[in-house]
Design an enzyme around this catalytic site. Structure first.
Site, PDB file in Angstrom:
ATOM      1  N   CYS A  71       0.562  -5.689   0.043  1.00  0.00           N
ATOM      2  CA  CYS A  71       1.310  -5.081  -1.065  1.00  0.00           C
ATOM      3  C   CYS A  71       1.900  -6.146  -1.982  1.00  0.00           C
ATOM      4  O   CYS A  71       1.962  -5.973  -3.197  1.00  0.00           O
ATOM      5  CB  CYS A  71       2.403  -4.161  -0.537  1.00  0.00           C
ATOM      6  SG  CYS A  71       3.509  -4.923   0.666  1.00  0.00           S
ATOM      7  N   GLU A  93       8.950   1.324   0.397  1.00  0.00           N
ATOM      8  CA  GLU A  93       8.320   0.043   0.019  1.00  0.00           C
ATOM      9  C   GLU A  93       6.888   0.392  -0.352  1.00  0.00           C
ATOM     10  O   GLU A  93       6.071   0.695   0.508  1.00  0.00           O
ATOM     11  CB  GLU A  93       8.403  -0.952   1.185  1.00  0.00           C
ATOM     12  CG  GLU A  93       8.142  -2.398   0.776  1.00  0.00           C
ATOM     13  CD  GLU A  93       6.665  -2.720   0.669  1.00  0.00           C
ATOM     14  OE1 GLU A  93       6.140  -2.702  -0.479  1.00  0.00           O
ATOM     15  OE2 GLU A  93       6.035  -2.961   1.704  1.00  0.00           O
TER      16      GLU A  93
END
Length: 464
Positions: free
Chosen positions: A268, A234
Site C-alpha cells: 500500500c 488504512e
C-alpha cells in the site's frame, strides 16, 4: 441464487494449484468465538501494563523462533520472496519488543490539577473486543500491527484475514497461544462477508479496523458508523516519489526501483508514481527503465528471483487491464507490460511513460510491479503533481538539500508519511497511516495503542 460458500481455499500463486481448504464457521460458531474473546478480555483488561508487556515480548520471541516456517508459508500462500518474508517476521518481532518496552509509559495514568484546585486523573482504559479485517500482502505484519498495540492497551482481538492466507492466520494464532497469551483473547474467524457484517453489528465488538482498498474502506466504515463504532481505516494509495532538480539521480533510480518492486509491488505504501523534474528527467528515465528491465520474475523460493508472482489471478488481470486502459488513453510502455505464458500469476516489472490525468496509471492505485513515470516542469510543479491525488498515504522526496526536503515534506506534502532520499515500509516508533481516500487513524509509534481506548476522566473536586 448461488450456493453459500462452505470453505476457504488457499492457492499457490506460483503454480495456480490449491494448497488447502478450511471450513467456514457456522454463524453459531462465530458468535461463540466473539463471546469467548469478550470473556477473555474481561480478565486481560485487569492485567498490569507490565504483565501484558511480558507476554507481548514472548510473542516476539515466538515469532522469531517460527521465522522460517512462517516466511515459507507466506511465500506459498501469496508469493512473496522468502527473504522478504523473513524481513517481515523480524519487523514484527521488533514491533512486539518496542511495544512491550514503551507501552507502559504510553498508557500510564496522567495526573491533572483541576482549575478549582481539585484532583484529576486521566486513565487509558481498554474498550473491549476489536475486530480486524486484514489483507493478504503482508500476512504477518498486517496482523501484528493492530493486534499487538491493542493487546497492550488491554483489548481482545478478532481477526478476519484474507482467504488466501488463512494458513498464515491460523499459524499466528498458534504462535500467540504458545507465547502464553490467554486462550481466546486472539481469535481467527473463518467467515464470509455476510458473517463479517454480523460481527461488526455484535454488541460485544467495540471497534473495527480494516486494511484494504478505498472501496472496502467505504463499506466497512459505513457499517461501523451505522453501529456507532469507531473505525481505523488504512487504505490504498498511489504514492508519488519526487525527484527534484538537485537529486542524486543514481540514488533515486536505485531506491525507486526497490520501492516499486518490493513485495512484488503489492504494498500500500509502495512507490508508484515517479514525478521527475524536467532538468533530470532524461537521466532518471534512462537509468530507471534499464534497471526495471533487469528485474527478474520467477519462483519466489529461489534466490535469483527479484520478484515472485502476484497473489491471485484476478489481481493480475485487474493490473493488466489498468495498464491497457492507460495505454489506450495515451501512456506508452517503456518496458514490460506483457502477460507471461505458463503457470503462475507472474507479471513483469513494467514502466509506463506519458502518464497523465485520466489514466489509471495516474489516478488509481496499481497494485503490482508497474511504475508510472511523470515529467514535471520544476520542483514546485512536481509537488503539485504529487498532491494531485485522491490518496494520501505515503510519498518520497529526493534532494541533496535534506533540510529543504524535510521542510517541503512537513509543510506541503499532503500524505501521512514521507521518506527523504529513501524508501521504507514502517518503523515501530513512527506513526503509520494516511489522509484523504487512504483512510484515517494511525498505527505504530504509540498512536495505535490510543486508537481504541477510553481516555477516562476521574475527578475529585474537593480541595483536601
Amino acid at each position: 441464487m448461488s450456493e453459500k460458500k462452505k470453505e476457504l481455499e488457499t492457492i499457490n500463486p506460483a503454480t495456480g494449484e490449491p494448497i488447502k481448504s478450511y471450513p467456514i464457521m457456522t454463524n453459531e460458531e462465530a458468535e461463540q468465538a466473539v463471546r469467548k474473546c469478550h470473556e477473555a478480555f474481561l480478565d486481560w483488561r485487569l492485567k498490569s501494563h507490565e504483565e501484558r508487556g511480558q507476554i507481548i515480548k514472548a510473542i516476539g520471541k515466538q515469532l522469531d523462533s517460527y521465522k522460517k516456517e512462517l516466511s515459507e508459508l507466506m511465500t506459498q500462500e501469496m508469493g512473496k520472496l522468502v527473504s522478504q518474508g523473513i524481513q517481515e517476521v523480524e519487523l514484527c518481532a521488533a514491533i512486539c519488543n518496542w511495544t512491550a518496552e514503551n507501552g507502559p509509559n504510553e498508557l500510564k495514568d496522567e495526573k491533572r490539577t483541576l482549575p478549582n484546585g481539585g484532583k484529576g486523573v486521566i486513565t487509558y482504559a481498554p474498550m473491549g473486543v476489536i475486530y480486524g479485517i486484514q489483507p493478504w500482502n503482508f500476512p504477518t505484519y498486517q496482523v501484528i500491527r493492530y493486534a499487538i498495540a491493542n493487546l497492550m492497551a488491554g483489548n481482545g482481538i478478532l481477526l478476519k484475514h484474507a482467504e488466501n492466507v488463512t494458513g498464515s492466520a491460523l499459524l499466528l494464532e498458534e504462535i500467540f497461544r504458545k507465547a502464553g497469551l490467554p486462550e481466546n483473547l486472539f481469535t481467527v474467524l473463518r467467515i464470509d462477508h455476510d458473517q463479517s457484517n454480523a460481527i461488526i453489528e455484535s454488541k460485544l465488538v467495540r471497534g473495527v479496523t480494516l486494511t484494504g482498498s478505498s472501496a472496502a474502506g467505504k463499506i466497512v466504515g459505513k457499517k461501523a458508523g451505522e453501529e456507532l463504532k469507531k473505525a481505523v481505516l488504512e487504505l490504498g494509495s498511489n504514492d508519488a516519489y519526487i525527484v527534484m532538480d538537485d537529486a542524486d539521480v543514481e540514488l533515486a533510480v536505485k531506491t525507486c526501483v526497490q520501492g516499486r518492486v518490493y513485495n512484488n509491488g503489492e504494498t500500500c505504501v509502495a512507490a508508484k508514481r515517479f514525478v521527475v523534474t524536467e532538468k533530470v528527467y532524461d537521466k532518471f528515465k534512462s537509468g530507471f527503465v534499464e534497471a526495471m528491465k533487469e528485474i527478474k520474475h520467477g519462483d519466489p523460493t529461489k534466490e535469483d528471483s527479484d520478484i515472485g508472482p502476484m497473489a491471485r489471478k484476478d489481481l493480475r488481470e485487474k493490473l493488466h487491464e489498468q495498464v491497457e486502459e492507460s495505454v489506450k488513453k495515451g501512456a506508452e510502455i517503456l518496458c514490460g507490460g506483457e502477460l507471461p505464458q505458463g503457470k503462475g500469476y507472474y507479471y513483469p516489472a513494467t514502466v509506463l511513460g506519458n502518464v497523465s490525468p485520466g489514466q489509471p496509471a495516474y489516478d488509481d492505485e496499481l497494485f503490482g510491479p508497474v511504475a508510472s513515470l511523470i515529467k514535471a516542469k520544476d520542483n514546485q510543479d512536481a509537488l503539485r503533481i504529487a498532491n494531485d491525488s485522491q490518496f494520501g498515504l505515503g510519498g518520497g522526496i529526493f534532494s541533496q538539500d535534506e533540510k529543504k526536503a524535510f521542510e517541503l515534506a512537513s509543510k506541503y506534502f499532503d500524505t501521512g508519511m514521507v521518506f527523504i532520499n529513501s524508501f521504507g515500509l514502517a518503523q515501530p516508533n513512527m506513526p503509520f497511516g494516511g489522509v484523504k481516500n487512504s483512510g484515517f487513524g494511525k498505527e505504530h509509534g504509540g498512536f495505535g495503542m490510543h486508537e481504541f481506548i477510553n481516555a477516562k476522566a476521574v475527578m475529585a473536586l474537593s480541595q483536601e
